[in-house]
Design a protein around this motif. Structure first.
Motif, PDB file in Angstrom:
ATOM      1  N   SER A 110       0.830  -1.211   0.000  1.00 18.17           N
ATOM      2  CA  SER A 110       0.000   0.000   0.000  1.00 18.17           C
ATOM      3  C   SER A 110       0.860   1.254   0.000  1.00 18.17           C
ATOM      4  CB  SER A 110      -0.947   0.005   1.207  1.00 18.17           C
ATOM      5  OG  SER A 110      -0.226  -0.066   2.424  1.00 18.17           O
ATOM      6  N   HIS A 111       2.053   1.210   0.606  1.00 21.53           N
ATOM      7  CA  HIS A 111       2.951   2.362   0.582  1.00 21.53           C
ATOM      8  C   HIS A 111       3.418   2.643  -0.847  1.00 21.53           C
ATOM      9  CE1 HIS A 111       4.056   2.737   5.044  1.00 21.53           C
ATOM     10  NE2 HIS A 111       3.115   1.815   4.976  1.00 21.53           N
ATOM     11  N   ARG A 112       3.761   1.593  -1.566  1.00 22.70           N
ATOM     12  CA  ARG A 112       4.270   1.766  -2.926  1.00 22.70           C
ATOM     13  C   ARG A 112       3.176   2.293  -3.856  1.00 22.70           C
ATOM     14  NH1 ARG A 112       6.424  -3.889  -2.054  1.00 22.70           N
ATOM     15  NH2 ARG A 112       4.835  -4.575  -3.515  1.00 22.70           N
ATOM     16  N   ILE A 113       1.986   1.734  -3.730  1.00 26.04           N
ATOM     17  CA  ILE A 113       0.892   2.125  -4.615  1.00 26.04           C
ATOM     18  C   ILE A 113       0.436   3.555  -4.313  1.00 26.04           C
ATOM     19  CG2 ILE A 113      -1.507   1.602  -5.240  1.00 26.04           C
ATOM     20  CD1 ILE A 113      -0.718  -1.384  -4.676  1.00 26.04           C
ATOM     21  N   GLY A 138      -0.396  20.101   3.454  1.00 22.37           N
ATOM     22  CA  GLY A 138      -0.786  19.019   4.354  1.00 22.37           C
ATOM     23  C   GLY A 138      -1.045  17.741   3.584  1.00 22.37           C
ATOM     24  N   VAL A 139      -0.825  16.614   4.239  1.00 17.42           N
ATOM     25  CA  VAL A 139      -1.057  15.304   3.628  1.00 17.42           C
ATOM     26  C   VAL A 139      -2.005  14.512   4.517  1.00 17.42           C
ATOM     27  CG1 VAL A 139      -0.007  13.174   2.779  1.00 17.42           C
ATOM     28  CG2 VAL A 139       1.252  15.338   2.597  1.00 17.42           C
ATOM     29  N   TYR A 140      -3.121  14.064   3.964  1.00 16.32           N
ATOM     30  CA  TYR A 140      -4.154  13.363   4.719  1.00 16.32           C
ATOM     31  C   TYR A 140      -4.544  12.108   3.939  1.00 16.32           C
ATOM     32  CZ  TYR A 140      -4.043  18.058   6.490  1.00 16.32           C
ATOM     33  OH  TYR A 140      -3.586  19.250   6.978  1.00 16.32           O
ATOM     34  N   ILE A 141      -4.205  10.947   4.491  1.00 20.81           N
ATOM     35  CA  ILE A 141      -4.396   9.686   3.778  1.00 20.81           C
ATOM     36  C   ILE A 141      -5.348   8.780   4.550  1.00 20.81           C
ATOM     37  CG2 ILE A 141      -3.269   7.681   2.769  1.00 20.81           C
ATOM     38  CD1 ILE A 141      -2.486  10.360   1.483  1.00 20.81           C
ATOM     39  N   ALA A 142      -6.353   8.277   3.851  1.00 21.02           N
ATOM     40  CA  ALA A 142      -7.339   7.376   4.445  1.00 21.02           C
ATOM     41  C   ALA A 142      -6.974   5.932   4.138  1.00 21.02           C
ATOM     42  CB  ALA A 142      -8.722   7.685   3.896  1.00 21.02           C
ATOM     43  N   ALA A 143      -7.043   5.095   5.161  1.00 20.64           N
ATOM     44  CA  ALA A 143      -6.720   3.672   4.967  1.00 20.64           C
ATOM     45  C   ALA A 143      -7.339   2.861   6.104  1.00 20.64           C
ATOM     46  CB  ALA A 143      -5.213   3.462   4.931  1.00 20.64           C
ATOM     47  N   ASN A 144      -7.626   1.604   5.837  1.00 17.51           N
ATOM     48  CA  ASN A 144      -8.081   0.672   6.873  1.00 17.51           C
ATOM     49  C   ASN A 144      -6.977  -0.339   7.138  1.00 17.51           C
ATOM     50  OD1 ASN A 144     -10.581   1.825   7.136  1.00 17.51           O
ATOM     51  ND2 ASN A 144     -11.628   0.395   5.769  1.00 17.51           N
ATOM     52  N   PHE A 145      -6.497  -0.387   8.365  1.00 13.49           N
ATOM     53  CA  PHE A 145      -5.380  -1.273   8.680  1.00 13.49           C
ATOM     54  C   PHE A 145      -5.753  -2.418   9.617  1.00 13.49           C
ATOM     55  CE2 PHE A 145      -3.036   2.707   7.689  1.00 13.49           C
ATOM     56  CZ  PHE A 145      -2.341   2.224   6.600  1.00 13.49           C
ATOM     57  N   LEU A 173       2.301   5.918   6.074  1.00 15.23           N
ATOM     58  CA  LEU A 173       1.706   6.007   4.745  1.00 15.23           C
ATOM     59  C   LEU A 173       1.603   7.461   4.284  1.00 15.23           C
ATOM     60  CD1 LEU A 173       0.472   4.100   2.618  1.00 15.23           C
ATOM     61  CD2 LEU A 173      -1.752   4.500   3.660  1.00 15.23           C
ATOM     62  N   ALA A 174       1.318   8.372   5.216  1.00 19.02           N
ATOM     63  CA  ALA A 174       1.228   9.802   4.882  1.00 19.02           C
ATOM     64  C   ALA A 174       2.587  10.481   4.941  1.00 19.02           C
ATOM     65  CB  ALA A 174       0.250  10.500   5.834  1.00 19.02           C
ATOM     66  N   THR A 175       3.343  10.210   5.999  1.00 21.60           N
ATOM     67  CA  THR A 175       4.626  10.902   6.164  1.00 21.60           C
ATOM     68  C   THR A 175       5.622  10.503   5.076  1.00 21.60           C
ATOM     69  OG1 THR A 175       5.284   9.203   7.769  1.00 21.60           O
ATOM     70  CG2 THR A 175       4.382  11.239   8.645  1.00 21.60           C
ATOM     71  N   ARG A 176       5.482   9.306   4.530  1.00 22.45           N
ATOM     72  CA  ARG A 176       6.360   8.905   3.426  1.00 22.45           C
ATOM     73  C   ARG A 176       6.127   9.801   2.211  1.00 22.45           C
ATOM     74  NH1 ARG A 176       9.381   4.773   2.956  1.00 22.45           N
ATOM     75  NH2 ARG A 176       8.326   3.598   4.598  1.00 22.45           N
ATOM     76  N   PRO A 186       1.241  19.531   7.937  1.00 22.25           N
ATOM     77  CA  PRO A 186       0.888  18.378   8.773  1.00 22.25           C
ATOM     78  C   PRO A 186       0.626  17.145   7.920  1.00 22.25           C
ATOM     79  CG  PRO A 186      -0.922  19.955   8.657  1.00 22.25           C
ATOM     80  CD  PRO A 186       0.263  20.614   8.031  1.00 22.25           C
ATOM     81  N   SER A 187       0.901  15.986   8.483  1.00 22.80           N
ATOM     82  CA  SER A 187       0.814  14.739   7.717  1.00 22.80           C
ATOM     83  C   SER A 187       0.240  13.655   8.612  1.00 22.80           C
ATOM     84  CB  SER A 187       2.213  14.357   7.220  1.00 22.80           C
ATOM     85  OG  SER A 187       2.177  13.219   6.414  1.00 22.80           O
ATOM     86  N   THR A 188      -0.874  13.070   8.192  1.00 14.82           N
ATOM     87  CA  THR A 188      -1.512  12.096   9.076  1.00 14.82           C
ATOM     88  C   THR A 188      -2.314  11.061   8.292  1.00 14.82           C
ATOM     89  OG1 THR A 188      -2.908  11.884  11.062  1.00 14.82           O
ATOM     90  CG2 THR A 188      -3.647  13.416   9.376  1.00 14.82           C
ATOM     91  N   VAL A 189      -2.505   9.899   8.923  1.00  8.48           N
ATOM     92  CA  VAL A 189      -3.345   8.826   8.381  1.00  8.48           C
ATOM     93  C   VAL A 189      -4.657   8.815   9.141  1.00  8.48           C
ATOM     94  CG1 VAL A 189      -3.601   6.333   8.156  1.00  8.48           C
ATOM     95  CG2 VAL A 189      -1.421   7.409   7.619  1.00  8.48           C
ATOM     96  N   ILE A 190      -5.763   8.667   8.415  1.00 12.42           N
ATOM     97  CA  ILE A 190      -7.095   8.639   9.021  1.00 12.42           C
ATOM     98  C   ILE A 190      -7.718   7.278   8.768  1.00 12.42           C
ATOM     99  CG2 ILE A 190      -9.427   9.603   8.906  1.00 12.42           C
ATOM    100  CD1 ILE A 190      -8.116  12.301   8.242  1.00 12.42           C
ATOM    101  N   GLU A 191      -8.118   6.605   9.842  1.00  8.41           N
ATOM    102  CA  GLU A 191      -8.763   5.289   9.726  1.00  8.41           C
ATOM    103  C   GLU A 191     -10.112   5.338  10.418  1.00  8.41           C
ATOM    104  OE1 GLU A 191      -8.093   0.520  10.621  1.00  8.41           O
ATOM    105  OE2 GLU A 191      -6.728   1.993  11.500  1.00  8.41           O
TER     106      GLU A 191
END
Length: 617
Positions: A110-113, A138-145, A173-176, A186-191
């Motif tokens: 998922s990081h690569r894609i 800002g970076v805001y990434i949605a994912a289910n882990f 996933l976001a900070t990368r 700001p950089s964060t993942v939202i689940e």
């Protein structure tokens, strides 16, 4: 004032509308979508507008990879889900992103894609090569882990150490992306289950409105290692493979998983206009809430809270319900669930209009698969594509309206044929996207078409024009040249063909790599097409073709080159600039357009050189 009783609810609503009339909407200036079909979002419109589907048997390559991760050699297709499933999650252009093959192979797919989807969004916006040190992005990434706790990529790496652990860390996933593209906000993942990407969009829009950030990269991804039907978490997708998902139908069929990654690049509308960005669409308003304790069950939807989220979004957008003439629904094909969702939408719309059957209700996820955390962005892009094409897409399958719903006395109708999106003179096309998720999350986002100011077109007439393209590998260069050759063949005969916009987009708003570089000096688009076709066959320089393999050079390293390049721009000497380009020099092509008003256009994306990056690969 409302809380202490000094004004009533209606007055509070009018006050909020007055405040929101002063807010600046958010512009979508870049889009990227990695789907099972391609990594070109325009292909998605072809699917939904022509009643096609991405649902198919699980790709054999994925069955092989899934069997490996599940610790066995079970490759029986009957045990794996149908769906819109990526076939190439083991492929990655590690060299382009400056990652070693070893690290890329250890990295969670998922990081690569997500890296590649973000690349496409920034490329589409024309900011891939821009210096963004003075911007707050800002970076805001949605994912289910959560599902990864059962089956994840890390568990099957033989030697788990600090490096492999960090390459699989979900919050990275976001900070990368921030690190890769030098994005300093700001950089964060939202689940948050299936409402995750709508919440990511909500967060970004609010911070843009407050001026806390100057731009945002919002993404969503859905990749599953749990493709085996026998795993309990997959029960929502468990049905016969020939069952068709049918939206708002008495027999909705069921759901199919949808994989992929989406990224959007956002700015405030005011800033996007000043920066002369290409604007795909506008986010007029957005609201989210949670059902709290209103829902009967933790996993069930609340019509009452959906009604409230509709009202909140309309207030945020300063619009009436009858302004919206297309809604892309949540997409979970279960009869009671769909009835609850649609009743909430109906009640929400009817608080401000009694107009009947004027708004089309669609469900693009039936064509594209139910993409869970990515769903809010999937619907968003489909709404924007409908606005851009000025057409309302048809639903994929629809036979009998759900007996739980009274469409005749509602604002909605089911559109089963592609139709031109007509609006009254002076009005704009407006769409909405609804999503919700387990645990009570609800979101409604309202989109508006963007109509740019009319521009006095002045022909850009020169004796010669310049086309430059590059590749970090010869394969990438060759494949990208082939795509441009086909593009020019089609583009040259269109009404919108414009050498100024084309040159500006290719030269000044795209990334230029080394060591492989190609420059073509041409007079007409026919000339350019023929010359590119010639290079594809011969792969060498000739009179109007400049081609070489050189390391990247800085103009500052050589004073004579700097002066010579300035002279070439002044004289508009395309042949000399072509020579500097293929010799590896970094060139500020904006100097060619400082007296012009060019616009960014849609041209082919850069071709990745994909390699297998997988455990044991």
């Amino acid at each position: 004032m409302f809380k202490d009783g000094r004004i009533d609810k209606a007055e509070a609503g009018q006050l909020l509308k007055g405040l929101n009339s002063q807010k600046t909407p958010v512009a979508i200036v870049g889009m990227g979508w990695k789907s099972p079909l391609s990594d070109n979002y325009n292909d998605i419109w072809d699917v939904i507008s022509n009643k096609r589907t991405l649902i198919q048997a699980c790709p054999k390559d994925r069955i092989t990879l899934a069997a490996q991760l599940l610790g066995g050699l079970d490759t029986d297709e009957c045990n794996y889900h149908y769906g819109a499933i990526l076939s190439d999650i083991d492929q990655f252009d590690y060299e382009l992103f400056g990652i070693s093959h070893e690290d890329a192979s250890l990295m969670e797919p998922s990081h690569r894609i997500m890296l590649q989807a973000a690349y496409r969004a920034l490329e589409d916006a024309g900011y891939l090569s821009s210096d963004r040190r003075n911007e707050i992005t800002g970076v805001y990434i949605a994912a289910n882990f959560t599902a990864n706790k059962i089956i994840n990529y890390l568990k099957y790496i033989g030697d788990i150490n600090m490096k492999s652990y960090m390459l699989n860390w979900t919050s990275f996933l976001a900070t990368r992306l921030s690190n890769q593209f030098d994005l300093r906000g700001p950089s964060t993942v939202i689940e948050n289950s299936c409402v995750s990407s709508a919440l990511a969009l909500y967060e970004a829009c609010n911070l843009l409105e407050m001026g806390k950030i100057t731009s945002a990269l919002v993404g969503g991804i859905n990749i599953s290692h749990l493709l085996d039907k026998r795993i309990v978490l997959n029960e929502v997708f468990h049905h016969a493979p020939d069952i068709a998902s049918k939206c708002f139908d008495d027999e909705p069929g069921g759901n199919y998983p949808g994989e992929g990654a989406i990224a959007l690049f956002l700015k405030s509308l005011d800033k996007a206009v000043v920066d002369q960005d290409r604007i795909h669409g506008i986010i007029r308003g957005i609201d989210t809430n949670n059902s709290g304790g209103v829902a009967i069950d933790f996993l069930q939807t609340s019509s009452e809270m959906i009604t409230q989220v509709v009202q909140g979004a309309l207030i945020d957008a300063n619009l009436r319900a009858e302004d919206i003439t297309y809604v892309d629904g949540e997409g979970y094909c279960e009869r009671i669930e769909q009835a609850l969702e649609v009743k909430g939408l109906i009640n929400g719309f009817q608080t401000s209009t009694q107009k009947k059957q004027y708004c089309a209700l669609g469900l693009s996820s039936v064509n594209l698969g139910y993409s869970e955390a990515m769903l809010g962005l999937s619907n968003a892009v489909c709404c924007v594509l409908a606005l851009k094409n000025k057409q309302i897409p048809p639903v994929y399958k629809f036979d009998t309206p759900s007996s739980y719903l009274d469409f005749i006395n509602s604002p909605f109708y089911i559109n089963d044929k592609l139709k031109d999106w007509e609006v009254e003179e002076g009005k704009k096309r407006i769409a909405a996207s609804f999503s919700c998720g387990y645990g009570g999350g609800n979101a409604l986002t309202i989109f508006e078409e963007y109509i740019p100011d009319e521009q006095n077109f002045q022909p850009w007439i020169k004796d010669y024009y310049l086309f430059c393209i590059s590749g970090h590998t010869l394969v990438s260069l060759q494949q990208t040249v082939s795509k441009f050759t086909e593009f020019v063949k089609q583009y040259k005969d269109t009404e919108s063909a414009n050498v100024l916009d084309f040159s500006y987009t290719v030269l000044a708003r795209r990334q230029h790599y080394s060591p492989y570089r190609l420059a073509v000096v041409y007079r007409t688009f026919d000339d350019l097409h023929d010359t590119l076709s010639q290079w594809i066959v011969q792969n060498r320089s000739s009179r109007n073709i400049y081609y070489d393999k050189k390391r990247r050079k800085s103009v500052a390293e050589n004073r004579d080159v700097e002066q010579g390049m300035l002279s070439s721009f002044t004289k508009y000497d395309m042949r000399k600039i072509a020579e500097y380009y293929v010799n590896g020099y970094s060139i500020d092509f904006n100097k060619l357009f400082h007296d012009e008003q060019p616009r960014l256009i849609d041209v082919p994306g850069y071709c990745f050189t994909q390699s297998k990056c997988w455990i044991g690969g």
